[in-house]
Write a protein that holds these residues in place. Structure first.
Motif, PDB file in Angstrom:
ATOM      1  N   VAL A 160      -5.490   4.852  11.795  1.00  0.00           N
ATOM      2  CA  VAL A 160      -4.066   4.678  12.090  1.00  0.00           C
ATOM      3  C   VAL A 160      -3.453   3.676  11.123  1.00  0.00           C
ATOM      4  O   VAL A 160      -2.335   3.869  10.628  1.00  0.00           O
ATOM      5  N   ARG A 161      -4.178   2.616  10.837  1.00  0.00           N
ATOM      6  CA  ARG A 161      -3.697   1.621   9.873  1.00  0.00           C
ATOM      7  C   ARG A 161      -3.465   2.270   8.509  1.00  0.00           C
ATOM      8  O   ARG A 161      -2.452   2.002   7.847  1.00  0.00           O
ATOM      9  N   LYS A 162      -4.374   3.127   8.084  1.00  0.00           N
ATOM     10  CA  LYS A 162      -4.247   3.794   6.800  1.00  0.00           C
ATOM     11  C   LYS A 162      -3.019   4.688   6.779  1.00  0.00           C
ATOM     12  O   LYS A 162      -2.288   4.726   5.779  1.00  0.00           O
ATOM     13  N   ARG A 163      -2.794   5.410   7.873  1.00  0.00           N
ATOM     14  CA  ARG A 163      -1.611   6.268   7.941  1.00  0.00           C
ATOM     15  C   ARG A 163      -0.339   5.441   7.898  1.00  0.00           C
ATOM     16  O   ARG A 163       0.646   5.815   7.246  1.00  0.00           O
ATOM     17  N   LEU A 164      -0.346   4.309   8.581  1.00  0.00           N
ATOM     18  CA  LEU A 164       0.831   3.439   8.566  1.00  0.00           C
ATOM     19  C   LEU A 164       1.103   2.936   7.157  1.00  0.00           C
ATOM     20  O   LEU A 164       2.262   2.878   6.717  1.00  0.00           O
ATOM     21  N   GLU A 165       0.066   2.571   6.430  1.00  0.00           N
ATOM     22  CA  GLU A 165       0.240   2.114   5.051  1.00  0.00           C
ATOM     23  C   GLU A 165       0.877   3.194   4.190  1.00  0.00           C
ATOM     24  O   GLU A 165       1.776   2.912   3.373  1.00  0.00           O
ATOM     25  N   THR A 166       0.434   4.446   4.360  1.00  0.00           N
ATOM     26  CA  THR A 166       0.994   5.568   3.595  1.00  0.00           C
ATOM     27  C   THR A 166       2.458   5.794   3.957  1.00  0.00           C
ATOM     28  O   THR A 166       3.302   6.034   3.086  1.00  0.00           O
ATOM     29  N   ILE A 167       2.763   5.700   5.250  1.00  0.00           N
ATOM     30  CA  ILE A 167       4.138   5.891   5.728  1.00  0.00           C
ATOM     31  C   ILE A 167       5.052   4.811   5.158  1.00  0.00           C
ATOM     32  O   ILE A 167       6.146   5.094   4.650  1.00  0.00           O
ATOM     33  N   VAL A 168       4.617   3.556   5.243  1.00  0.00           N
ATOM     34  CA  VAL A 168       5.442   2.443   4.771  1.00  0.00           C
ATOM     35  C   VAL A 168       5.637   2.508   3.264  1.00  0.00           C
ATOM     36  O   VAL A 168       6.731   2.237   2.749  1.00  0.00           O
ATOM     37  N   GLU A 169       4.597   2.889   2.533  1.00  0.00           N
ATOM     38  CA  GLU A 169       4.715   3.027   1.076  1.00  0.00           C
ATOM     39  C   GLU A 169       5.806   4.034   0.730  1.00  0.00           C
ATOM     40  O   GLU A 169       6.637   3.796  -0.153  1.00  0.00           O
ATOM     41  N   SER A 170       5.826   5.163   1.433  1.00  0.00           N
ATOM     42  CA  SER A 170       6.841   6.184   1.195  1.00  0.00           C
ATOM     43  C   SER A 170       8.224   5.680   1.596  1.00  0.00           C
ATOM     44  O   SER A 170       9.204   5.874   0.858  1.00  0.00           O
ATOM     45  N   LYS A 171       8.310   5.013   2.737  1.00  0.00           N
ATOM     46  CA  LYS A 171       9.605   4.530   3.226  1.00  0.00           C
ATOM     47  C   LYS A 171      10.195   3.478   2.296  1.00  0.00           C
ATOM     48  O   LYS A 171      11.424   3.419   2.100  1.00  0.00           O
ATOM     49  N   ASN A 172       9.344   2.670   1.695  1.00  0.00           N
ATOM     50  CA  ASN A 172       9.855   1.611   0.815  1.00  0.00           C
ATOM     51  C   ASN A 172      10.489   2.160  -0.460  1.00  0.00           C
ATOM     52  O   ASN A 172      11.331   1.498  -1.074  1.00  0.00           O
ATOM     53  N   LEU A 173      10.092   3.357  -0.861  1.00  0.00           N
ATOM     54  CA  LEU A 173      10.762   3.980  -2.009  1.00  0.00           C
ATOM     55  C   LEU A 173      12.247   4.162  -1.707  1.00  0.00           C
ATOM     56  O   LEU A 173      13.107   3.992  -2.572  1.00  0.00           O
ATOM     57  N   THR A 174      12.524   4.495  -0.449  1.00  0.00           N
ATOM     58  CA  THR A 174      13.917   4.665  -0.024  1.00  0.00           C
ATOM     59  C   THR A 174      14.599   3.324   0.209  1.00  0.00           C
ATOM     60  O   THR A 174      15.714   3.083  -0.284  1.00  0.00           O
ATOM     61  N   MET A 175      13.940   2.460   0.946  1.00  0.00           N
ATOM     62  CA  MET A 175      14.581   1.195   1.328  1.00  0.00           C
ATOM     63  C   MET A 175      14.880   0.315   0.112  1.00  0.00           C
ATOM     64  O   MET A 175      15.935  -0.331   0.053  1.00  0.00           O
ATOM     65  N   GLU A 176      13.975   0.296  -0.855  1.00  0.00           N
ATOM     66  CA  GLU A 176      14.166  -0.560  -2.017  1.00  0.00           C
ATOM     67  C   GLU A 176      15.051   0.072  -3.082  1.00  0.00           C
ATOM     68  O   GLU A 176      16.003  -0.551  -3.574  1.00  0.00           O
ATOM     69  N   LYS A 177      14.753   1.321  -3.428  1.00  0.00           N
ATOM     70  CA  LYS A 177      15.413   1.931  -4.584  1.00  0.00           C
ATOM     71  C   LYS A 177      16.775   2.547  -4.261  1.00  0.00           C
ATOM     72  O   LYS A 177      17.630   2.635  -5.137  1.00  0.00           O
ATOM     73  N   ILE A 178      16.984   2.974  -3.018  1.00  0.00           N
ATOM     74  CA  ILE A 178      18.275   3.575  -2.647  1.00  0.00           C
ATOM     75  C   ILE A 178      19.192   2.545  -1.990  1.00  0.00           C
ATOM     76  O   ILE A 178      20.371   2.439  -2.345  1.00  0.00           O
ATOM     77  N   TYR A 179      18.645   1.772  -1.055  1.00  0.00           N
ATOM     78  CA  TYR A 179      19.495   0.852  -0.303  1.00  0.00           C
ATOM     79  C   TYR A 179      19.406  -0.591  -0.785  1.00  0.00           C
ATOM     80  O   TYR A 179      20.155  -1.448  -0.306  1.00  0.00           O
ATOM     81  N   GLY A 180      18.516  -0.870  -1.737  1.00  0.00           N
ATOM     82  CA  GLY A 180      18.407  -2.219  -2.271  1.00  0.00           C
ATOM     83  C   GLY A 180      17.941  -3.242  -1.265  1.00  0.00           C
ATOM     84  O   GLY A 180      18.323  -4.421  -1.338  1.00  0.00           O
ATOM     85  N   GLN A 181      17.105  -2.828  -0.316  1.00  0.00           N
ATOM     86  CA  GLN A 181      16.610  -3.720   0.728  1.00  0.00           C
ATOM     87  C   GLN A 181      15.237  -4.279   0.372  1.00  0.00           C
ATOM     88  O   GLN A 181      14.536  -3.769  -0.500  1.00  0.00           O
ATOM     89  N   LYS A 182      14.851  -5.320   1.095  1.00  0.00           N
ATOM     90  CA  LYS A 182      13.513  -5.854   0.950  1.00  0.00           C
ATOM     91  C   LYS A 182      12.500  -4.826   1.463  1.00  0.00           C
ATOM     92  O   LYS A 182      12.799  -4.062   2.376  1.00  0.00           O
ATOM     93  N   PRO A 183      11.307  -4.803   0.894  1.00  0.00           N
ATOM     94  CA  PRO A 183      10.314  -3.820   1.341  1.00  0.00           C
ATOM     95  C   PRO A 183       9.873  -4.062   2.779  1.00  0.00           C
ATOM     96  O   PRO A 183       9.815  -5.204   3.250  1.00  0.00           O
ATOM     97  N   VAL A 184       9.573  -2.989   3.468  1.00  0.00           N
ATOM     98  CA  VAL A 184       9.013  -3.071   4.819  1.00  0.00           C
ATOM     99  C   VAL A 184       7.583  -3.592   4.712  1.00  0.00           C
ATOM    100  O   VAL A 184       6.813  -3.169   3.852  1.00  0.00           O
ATOM    101  N   SER A 185       7.221  -4.490   5.586  1.00  0.00           N
ATOM    102  CA  SER A 185       5.883  -5.082   5.578  1.00  0.00           C
ATOM    103  C   SER A 185       4.940  -4.290   6.470  1.00  0.00           C
ATOM    104  O   SER A 185       5.213  -4.098   7.661  1.00  0.00           O
ATOM    105  N   VAL A 186       3.814  -3.868   5.902  1.00  0.00           N
ATOM    106  CA  VAL A 186       2.803  -3.157   6.687  1.00  0.00           C
ATOM    107  C   VAL A 186       2.257  -4.064   7.780  1.00  0.00           C
ATOM    108  O   VAL A 186       2.069  -3.642   8.934  1.00  0.00           O
ATOM    109  N   ASP A 187       1.999  -5.313   7.433  1.00  0.00           N
ATOM    110  CA  ASP A 187       1.445  -6.250   8.409  1.00  0.00           C
ATOM    111  C   ASP A 187       2.386  -6.449   9.596  1.00  0.00           C
ATOM    112  O   ASP A 187       1.950  -6.497  10.758  1.00  0.00           O
ATOM    113  N   GLU A 188       3.682  -6.548   9.303  1.00  0.00           N
ATOM    114  CA  GLU A 188       4.657  -6.725  10.383  1.00  0.00           C
ATOM    115  C   GLU A 188       4.729  -5.478  11.271  1.00  0.00           C
ATOM    116  O   GLU A 188       4.829  -5.579  12.498  1.00  0.00           O
TER     117      GLU A 188
END
Length: 430
Positions: A160-188
């Motif tokens: 489950v942790r591995k899947r979450l890491e993959t999900i967050v990695e994909s989501k950060n492409l959107t959050m950082e590059k489109i919306y200019g937001q700080k990356p989502v933290s996997v640990d959080e």
């Protein structure tokens, strides 16, 4: 017996009030779609309750409530909702609330993305009127297979942790590059999941197996919908819809027993029209702004989940007939008839006038709906207080005529008539 309780129009028809009333005769109430982006308001002798995720049957101590796999669930919101109910004396435990292991989790980044996108669209006036609860993004990621499900909270292991890491990695492409937001933290996000794993693991189970056994044992199951037919992702006023299937045919599927069939479909519709959010709403053109303000105040038309003022208008027979057909209704409940007590004459939208000069009683879509104008007839009002009436024959004749006229227009029998918010403020026609 499998019964669906569904909305006929744009949502906010009073489904929660009717589920609470009718659930006294059922063993189980199951939600089958949607998230916390709409609310069901119920008044009992214990006070007023606003429910967003938990089925309205929770207010009946002998009813088991199920949150089906077709739902998207924000555990953070669910925690607050349970706390609010508990404070008012409602007992909630894994015995009377069961959560599907297949339900999609609405993550914090879904909520954040919803707000960011609505803000971006608002700059050009193209916003959808989103509740900003992350619903569309939860469903979108569900179909892209890039989110977690409630069952994952039961088994918080390395996979489950591995899947979450993959999900967050994909989501950060959107959050950082489109919306200019700080990356989502996997640990959080992992810590967030661990918190709700401890809290909700006892509630999470295979609700499909539970419902299948209950049906085979002859228990009565009610399916509760969120929103109405015109918000269905496939059959509603797209793109101003919800992101799930609100129609009754989806009820067994979203609840977790796709091989079972409905026994009864009950549709809920208001004695007038209301709508939250953007999109075509032809009936509002049939009233002046002053008339709409008066109707809104008499009906207390403000969103249960958001507090937003609802758009209002006369009963729309064109939209309602379409909604009845979509829901496959066997019978109807008419709510808030008492709100119209103040009217000398009651308007009804019976058809739409199109741009080519023709009229139609068929509910259109797209540009045709955008440009449609209401055709209105008026009937005499009853102009008196009907909140104490409990028999149809005791209603003023004008009120009886209004109800039978609506039946004629939508092509379905109205069995239940709500004349007030209290549990007993309802007429049941034989």
């Amino acid at each position: 017996m499998l019964t669906s309780i569904t909305g006929i129009n744009w949502g906010d028809e009073g489904k929660g009030r009717m589920v609470d009333l009718l659930s006294q005769d059922y063993d189980i109430v199951a939600r089958y779609q949607g998230g916390d982006n709409a609310g069901h308001t119920v008044k009992t002798e214990r006070g007023k309750f606003v429910l967003n995720l938990i089925p309205s049957g929770i207010l009946r101590p002998d009813v088991v409530c199920v949150m089906g796999g077709g739902m998207v669930i924000d555990p953070e919101h669910l925690e607050k909702e349970i706390a609010s109910l508990t404070e008012k004396g409602v007992e909630i435990s894994p015995k009377n609330l069961k959560i599907s292991d297949r339900a999609t989790i609405t993550m914090p980044f879904h909520v954040a993305q919803d707000g960011l996108e609505e803000e971006r669209l608002s700059k050009t006036g193209a916003q959808f009127g989103s509740t900003k609860r992350g619903i569309a993004y939860s469903y979108g990621d569900k179909y892209m297979k890039k989110t977690l499900r409630m069952g994952d909270l039961v088994h918080m292991d390395a996979s489950v942790r591995k899947r979450l890491e993959t999900i967050v990695e994909s989501k950060n492409l959107t959050m950082e590059k489109i919306y200019g937001q700080k990356p989502v933290s996997v640990d959080e996000m992992w810590a967030w999941c661990e918190k709700y794993s401890k809290m909700f693991a006892p509630y999470i189970c295979d609700v499909g197996d539970y419902l299948d056994k209950a049906d085979r044992e002859g228990k009565k199951i009610m399916f509760e919908a969120q929103l109405g037919a015109l918000r269905d992702i496939d059959f509603g006023i797209y793109p101003y819809t919800s992101s799930s299937n609100t129609v009754s045919a989806y009820a067994p599927i979203g609840a977790g027993i796709p091989g079972h069939k409905l026994s009864l479909s009950i549709g809920i519709m208001k004695a007038y029209s209301s709508c939250v959010g953007e999109g075509p709403f032809t009936t509002e053109l049939a009233m002046t702004e002053a008339e709409k303000d008066v109707l809104r105040e008499h009906g207390h038309e403000y969103g249960a989940a958001t507090g937003r003022p609802r758009r209002v208008g006369p009963f729309d027979a064109v939209a309602s007939r379409y909604g009845v057909q979509c829901q496959g209704c066997d019978e109807l409940a008419l709510t808030l008839l008492d709100v119209l007590d103040y009217m000398e004459e009651v308007p009804i939208v019976t058809a739409y006038k199109l741009t080519d000069g023709s009229t139609t009683t068929r509910f259109p879509m797209g540009k045709t709906l955008d440009d449609a104008q209401p055709v209105v007839e008026t009937v005499p009002g009853w102009h008196c207080d009907i909140t104490g009436v409990r028999k149809f024959e005791d209603l003023p004749k004008a009120a009886q005529n209004y109800v039978t006229r609506l039946e004629e227009l939508v092509g379905c029998k109205i069995k239940y008539i709500s004349v007030g918010p209290e549990r007993d403020a309802c007429i049941v026609r034989k």
